[in-house]
Enzyme design. Sequence first.
Site, PDB file in Angstrom:
ATOM      1  N   GLU A 122       0.812  -1.217   0.000  1.00 51.86           N
ATOM      2  CA  GLU A 122       0.000   0.000   0.000  1.00 51.86           C
ATOM      3  C   GLU A 122       0.848   1.272   0.000  1.00 51.86           C
ATOM      4  O   GLU A 122       0.492   2.259  -0.642  1.00 51.86           O
ATOM      5  CB  GLU A 122      -0.928   0.024   1.231  1.00 51.86           C
ATOM      6  CG  GLU A 122      -2.077  -0.978   1.182  1.00 51.86           C
ATOM      7  CD  GLU A 122      -1.680  -2.372   1.671  1.00 51.86           C
ATOM      8  OE1 GLU A 122      -0.480  -2.598   1.970  1.00 51.86           O
ATOM      9  OE2 GLU A 122      -2.561  -3.238   1.760  1.00 51.86           O
ATOM     10  N   SER A 129      22.920  -6.915 -20.864  1.00 54.88           N
ATOM     11  CA  SER A 129      21.516  -6.668 -21.190  1.00 54.88           C
ATOM     12  C   SER A 129      21.381  -5.524 -22.184  1.00 54.88           C
ATOM     13  O   SER A 129      22.150  -4.567 -22.158  1.00 54.88           O
ATOM     14  CB  SER A 129      20.737  -6.348 -19.925  1.00 54.88           C
ATOM     15  OG  SER A 129      21.282  -5.233 -19.273  1.00 54.88           O
ATOM     16  N   ARG A 162      10.995   1.218  -3.905  1.00 55.02           N
ATOM     17  CA  ARG A 162      11.530   0.047  -4.605  1.00 55.02           C
ATOM     18  C   ARG A 162      11.568  -1.125  -3.639  1.00 55.02           C
ATOM     19  O   ARG A 162      12.268  -1.084  -2.631  1.00 55.02           O
ATOM     20  CB  ARG A 162      12.932   0.360  -5.132  1.00 55.02           C
ATOM     21  CG  ARG A 162      13.637  -0.813  -5.758  1.00 55.02           C
ATOM     22  CD  ARG A 162      13.165  -1.123  -7.154  1.00 55.02           C
ATOM     23  NE  ARG A 162      13.510  -0.052  -8.084  1.00 55.02           N
ATOM     24  CZ  ARG A 162      14.668   0.002  -8.746  1.00 55.02           C
ATOM     25  NH1 ARG A 162      15.559  -0.947  -8.589  1.00 55.02           N
ATOM     26  NH2 ARG A 162      14.918   1.004  -9.546  1.00 55.02           N
ATOM     27  N   GLU A 214      29.394  -6.446  -1.384  1.00 57.96           N
ATOM     28  CA  GLU A 214      28.410  -6.224  -0.331  1.00 57.96           C
ATOM     29  C   GLU A 214      28.266  -7.435   0.585  1.00 57.96           C
ATOM     30  O   GLU A 214      27.638  -7.324   1.641  1.00 57.96           O
ATOM     31  CB  GLU A 214      27.064  -5.820  -0.929  1.00 57.96           C
ATOM     32  CG  GLU A 214      26.431  -6.888  -1.780  1.00 57.96           C
ATOM     33  CD  GLU A 214      25.154  -6.378  -2.442  1.00 57.96           C
ATOM     34  OE1 GLU A 214      25.250  -5.438  -3.240  1.00 57.96           O
ATOM     35  OE2 GLU A 214      24.099  -6.929  -2.156  1.00 57.96           O
ATOM     36  N   CYS A 226      29.731  -4.023 -10.486  1.00 59.01           N
ATOM     37  CA  CYS A 226      29.383  -2.622 -10.673  1.00 59.01           C
ATOM     38  C   CYS A 226      29.321  -1.882  -9.351  1.00 59.01           C
ATOM     39  O   CYS A 226      28.276  -1.597  -8.819  1.00 59.01           O
ATOM     40  CB  CYS A 226      28.106  -2.461 -11.455  1.00 59.01           C
ATOM     41  SG  CYS A 226      26.815  -3.602 -11.049  1.00 59.01           S
ATOM     42  N   GLU A 264      32.726  -0.697 -13.094  1.00 59.56           N
ATOM     43  CA  GLU A 264      32.144   0.636 -13.185  1.00 59.56           C
ATOM     44  C   GLU A 264      33.219   1.679 -12.904  1.00 59.56           C
ATOM     45  O   GLU A 264      33.836   1.678 -11.849  1.00 59.56           O
ATOM     46  CB  GLU A 264      31.029   0.747 -12.144  1.00 59.56           C
ATOM     47  CG  GLU A 264      30.367   2.081 -12.130  1.00 59.56           C
ATOM     48  CD  GLU A 264      29.291   2.158 -11.053  1.00 59.56           C
ATOM     49  OE1 GLU A 264      28.421   1.279 -11.020  1.00 59.56           O
ATOM     50  OE2 GLU A 264      29.342   3.106 -10.263  1.00 59.56           O
ATOM     51  N   HIS A 272      24.032   5.062 -16.332  1.00 57.11           N
ATOM     52  CA  HIS A 272      22.996   5.581 -15.435  1.00 57.11           C
ATOM     53  C   HIS A 272      22.544   6.976 -15.842  1.00 57.11           C
ATOM     54  O   HIS A 272      21.486   7.419 -15.458  1.00 57.11           O
ATOM     55  CB  HIS A 272      23.508   5.589 -13.994  1.00 57.11           C
ATOM     56  CG  HIS A 272      23.952   4.227 -13.547  1.00 57.11           C
ATOM     57  ND1 HIS A 272      25.251   3.801 -13.659  1.00 57.11           N
ATOM     58  CD2 HIS A 272      23.262   3.190 -13.042  1.00 57.11           C
ATOM     59  CE1 HIS A 272      25.350   2.568 -13.213  1.00 57.11           C
ATOM     60  NE2 HIS A 272      24.155   2.168 -12.830  1.00 57.11           N
TER      61      HIS A 272
END
Length: 764
Positions: A17, A442, A524, A614, A652, A674, A703
């Site tokens: 929501e 991609s 997101r 990460e 990246c 990157e 980007h």
Amino acid sequence: MVYTANLGFPRIGSGRELKKATESYWSGDLTEAQLIEEAKGLRAHNWQLQKQSGLDIIPSNDFSLYDQVLDTSVMVGAIPDIYGWNGGPVSLETYFAMARGTRGRAGGDLPALEMTKWFDTNYHYLVPEFTQDQSFALASTKPVDEFLEAQALGIRTRPVLLGPVSYLLLGKTVGAEFDPLALLPSLLPVYAEVLQRLASAGAQWVQLDEPCLALDLGPEAQDALKQAYGALAEASGGLDIMLTSYFGGLGESLETVLDLPVSGLHLDLVRAAEQLDEVLAAAPSELTLSLGVVDGRNVWRSDLETILDRIAPAVKARDTDRLVIAPSCSLLHVPIDLDMEEELDPDLRSWLAFAVQKVEEVTILGRALNEGRDAVADSLEASAQAVKARRSSSKIHDAAVETRLQSVTRDMARRSSEHSIRRERQQRSLNLPAFPTTTIGSFPQTSDIRKARAAHAKGHLSHDDYQAFLRREMEAAVRRQEEIGLDMLVHGEFERNDMVQYFGEQLSGFAFTRHGWVQSFGTRYVRPPVLYGDVSRPQPMTVEMTAYAQSLTDRPVKGMLTGPVTLLQWSFVRDDQSRAETCRQIALALRDEVADLEQAGIRAIQIDEPAVREGLPLRRAAWRAYLDWAVECFRLAASGVSDETQIHTHMCYSEFNDIMDAIAAMDADVISIETARSKMELLEAFTSFRYPNEIGPGVYDIHAPRCPEVQEMTDLLRKASERLDARQIWVNPDCGLKTRSWDEVRPALANMVEAAREVRTHAA
Ligand code: GLN
Ligand code: ZN
């Protein structure tokens, strides 16, 4: 009596929501008042739900319209000048301008604050910005407002604030370099004011999150903690502070923390169970201990009896009025409600717990401690049964995977020759020019492609029609790449919804939820797969499509796989074996795919590992072990090929310096990284380390919605040639092009190819 608590509930709503309302507000379909009303409804729902489950201590101010760190910046008035804030209440417009910028939106050209990962989660926060002369002032009373809002519903909550030390440490300094902790003295009065207002509003406790306690903290940070909590304890207006650590143990901060004048301390006993003994031995008797025993970072159902046994020493040693049972951390990082997953395999479902179920687990533990285990015998029995069933289930254990894992030798994670030899052989087989050009994988995911994929997923488009559609797209992409003049082509990844989901759906051991959304940032949300069982590859996953693309052209087509560490990192993974072990299983499955691609005539294969960095543990002492297995897994996936087959990898992110040796140890023939945004600064890392293999430093920032000029890219390539051997350099964008349009991609890549040609002639 032992108390039960929650540290934070997911804010997004079980039907997403919050996303819907926020995006409608952005698009003008919802007014500000309507958005605020919707948010209020979500908060009320969450409070009531937690109250009904019997929880004693319910959090407030865990809600956010975008991000809790941004909320903190707004609370303390740390709003960069560009947002034109004039000191009054911060408008929603300013708030969202900080969150997402106003570029490309009506009337604005403001950048957003920088965003980065929240510790080792996949949640991203907006990085506070501090100037050297930064001043702070109370600019939002959100914590008080939401406390009162809950109180009006008859629910007394424990407000949550991000603690001042973590808040400063999470920020970055602008204008000059200085230690953000130097700002503590001017920040503390604002915190003190918030605490006093909460106390006057009727709050009894406040939860101050200091997740920085899970990091290696130097003496300065330890001093800052002493200074901060010394001051806040005094100025809190009688409010009790629950100092909250999570995502790890207190480590070297333990002594400091136990000396702080706070009323309570929360411990993450999932990530750091071992710290309980030490804390029990040293904690002053009047300190309330909050035991984080239900895993807030993963989706497995708890083994309640084992938890009860494990915390028995604490219950015995302490005044139970000063004990709290809680999840290990906020439940922000898990999906909301398992009961919505009606299509999930019933066995798997019986092994899982999402936020709602985790709150229930906490309350059952509380009752077991207060009323005796008999009072909740059924629940304990059900939990024990689930744990037992899962442990022995044939859905998890695959003897073939087990056997194969045991037969892994060190040699399997090594290419047969070193890179210098491979390089020559690959050159003979690929016959590429100097400064070869390629892309990251991609190509634009047009709305036609997304529609076809959705239609196929829903069964409206037959398998054959979908395949035919994909083949037409691949053919068009191959032709476009040939026209542009790229040297190494890709098939375009049109069939992929997501680089993890696409593989997870084809590997055994992975399951997918329907509603298991978790906030990644702002509006997101992601739905991580649940990696529940032994991983294997029932059949080839990408071979047919890649081979088809290769059949269309003489130029080499690069196969495209997601690496083992990334598949692991972006999933909820099993907790019944080590991450390393699970990763090794994935690596072996990918190894088969790599072998099949080679067998099918594919001469270059890229294994994407954007998540390696990460995955680094929060404390440095654990880095080595992690990097060792992560590198080994990549190599296990990559090393089953002949010297002639060229292995690429792609990453990246831009901080390589501190893991350079591990990246080199991955021994990919080519790594694309990157760099466009950091203007080749990154290459310093690769040169000072003398990276031995080949590198494609991204020369085109995908980007940014602009077309890079030839000159910019030749400049970057010349810079690269100064630092690296010309034979090491590849020419490519810095990431995949799926979010761009062909109208943007075509001229940009044409310029890139032109730039490569220019440096080639000059280098020759
Ligand atoms: N091959 C992927 C793509 O091009 C890589 C994505 C990524 O780096 N995250 O989209
Ligand atoms: Zn990338």
